[in-house]
Design an enzyme around this catalytic site. Structure first.
Site, mmCIF file in Angstrom:
data_model
loop_
_atom_site.group_PDB
_atom_site.id
_atom_site.type_symbol
_atom_site.label_atom_id
_atom_site.label_comp_id
_atom_site.label_asym_id
_atom_site.label_seq_id
_atom_site.Cartn_x
_atom_site.Cartn_y
_atom_site.Cartn_z
ATOM 1 N N TYR A 16 0.838 -1.199 0.000
ATOM 2 C CA TYR A 16 0.000 0.000 0.000
ATOM 3 C C TYR A 16 0.877 1.255 0.000
ATOM 4 O O TYR A 16 0.667 2.168 -0.794
ATOM 5 C CB TYR A 16 -0.935 -0.034 1.215
ATOM 6 C CG TYR A 16 -1.803 1.186 1.368
ATOM 7 C CD1 TYR A 16 -2.807 1.460 0.456
ATOM 8 C CD2 TYR A 16 -1.628 2.051 2.446
ATOM 9 C CE1 TYR A 16 -3.616 2.572 0.608
ATOM 10 C CE2 TYR A 16 -2.426 3.162 2.602
ATOM 11 C CZ TYR A 16 -3.423 3.420 1.678
ATOM 12 O OH TYR A 16 -4.215 4.530 1.831
ATOM 13 N N GLU A 38 -12.157 5.551 4.390
ATOM 14 C CA GLU A 38 -11.590 6.375 5.473
ATOM 15 C C GLU A 38 -12.614 6.554 6.584
ATOM 16 O O GLU A 38 -12.270 6.522 7.769
ATOM 17 C CB GLU A 38 -11.106 7.728 4.943
ATOM 18 C CG GLU A 38 -9.921 7.646 3.992
ATOM 19 C CD GLU A 38 -8.615 7.186 4.624
ATOM 20 O OE1 GLU A 38 -8.505 7.077 5.860
ATOM 21 O OE2 GLU A 38 -7.671 6.917 3.846
ATOM 22 N N TRP A 46 -6.093 1.030 10.045
ATOM 23 C CA TRP A 46 -6.215 1.050 8.587
ATOM 24 C C TRP A 46 -5.953 -0.338 7.995
ATOM 25 O O TRP A 46 -6.572 -0.707 6.997
ATOM 26 C CB TRP A 46 -5.278 2.090 7.977
ATOM 27 C CG TRP A 46 -5.360 2.098 6.480
ATOM 28 C CD1 TRP A 46 -4.382 1.725 5.609
ATOM 29 C CD2 TRP A 46 -6.488 2.447 5.669
ATOM 30 N NE1 TRP A 46 -4.837 1.824 4.305
ATOM 31 C CE2 TRP A 46 -6.142 2.266 4.320
ATOM 32 C CE3 TRP A 46 -7.777 2.889 5.963
ATOM 33 C CZ2 TRP A 46 -7.003 2.525 3.269
ATOM 34 C CZ3 TRP A 46 -8.650 3.137 4.905
ATOM 35 C CH2 TRP A 46 -8.262 2.950 3.586
#
Length: 179
Positions: A16, A38, A46
């Site tokens: 990522y 988000e 995350w």
């Protein structure tokens, strides 16, 4: 090769960090996906969202706002029963609501969000120099709220700005840091 400290912690984060985070992202569906993810991340790690992203895409019609805007009560129940995503009714309702706002609004989502990208941004020297909120993210959150969006406060908006390349917060020693 030096990365931002968080980018070395797992193979998922390495990929990522190295290929996606901080890269300019455009397009209504793409930005709707990121703003939704988000918001789902709020209060969670995350990495949890990143690992569930394929299931989120399947559950939310590849984040096509025109598809999600048509979701009704049966879809909410389907989503609440889907162990592959984060099953939080407020976040699910917000994602559906926000899709409806996108479909009904008078401005392109891409143009709206990118209008808050700062013209000048100072690269953080260290991870402790990375802010959680900026004046731009406060302004974005305020405008999104005014337009009827939900679950998108200044911290979530700043995370969105970082993830989509509106700001480049790769620290100075990171190989991804650009000029």
């Amino acid at each position: 090769m030096s990365r931002c400290p968080w980018g070395d912690s797992t193979p998922d984060y390495v990929k990522y960090h190295d290929t996606e985070w901080g890269v300019e992202l455009h397009g209504t569906n793409e930005l709707y996906e990121r703003m939704s993810l988000e918001a789902f991340q709020s209060g969670l790690s995350w990495i949890t969202i990143l690992r569930k992203r394929p299931a989120f895409r399947a559950a939310f019609g590849d984040f096509d706002p025109s598809v999600v805007a048509g979701f009704g009560p049966a879809d909410v129940e389907r989503l609440m029963a889907d162990a592959g995503i984060v099953r939080n009714r407020m976040k699910i309702d917000a994602a559906i609501h926000n899709a409806r706002v996108i479909v009904d609004q008078d401005v392109d989502l891409d143009a709206l969000l990118w209008s808050f990208a700062p013209s000048d941004h100072v690269r953080p020297a260290t991870i402790s120099d990375v802010p959680a909120i900026t004046e731009e993210s406060k302004a974005m959150a305020k405008e999104l709220k005014r337009r009827g969006f939900k679950f998108l406060g200044p911290t979530t908006c700043y995370a969105l700005m970082q993830a989509t390349g509106m700001v480049d917060d790769h620290i100075a020693t990171c190989f991804r840091a650009t000029a």
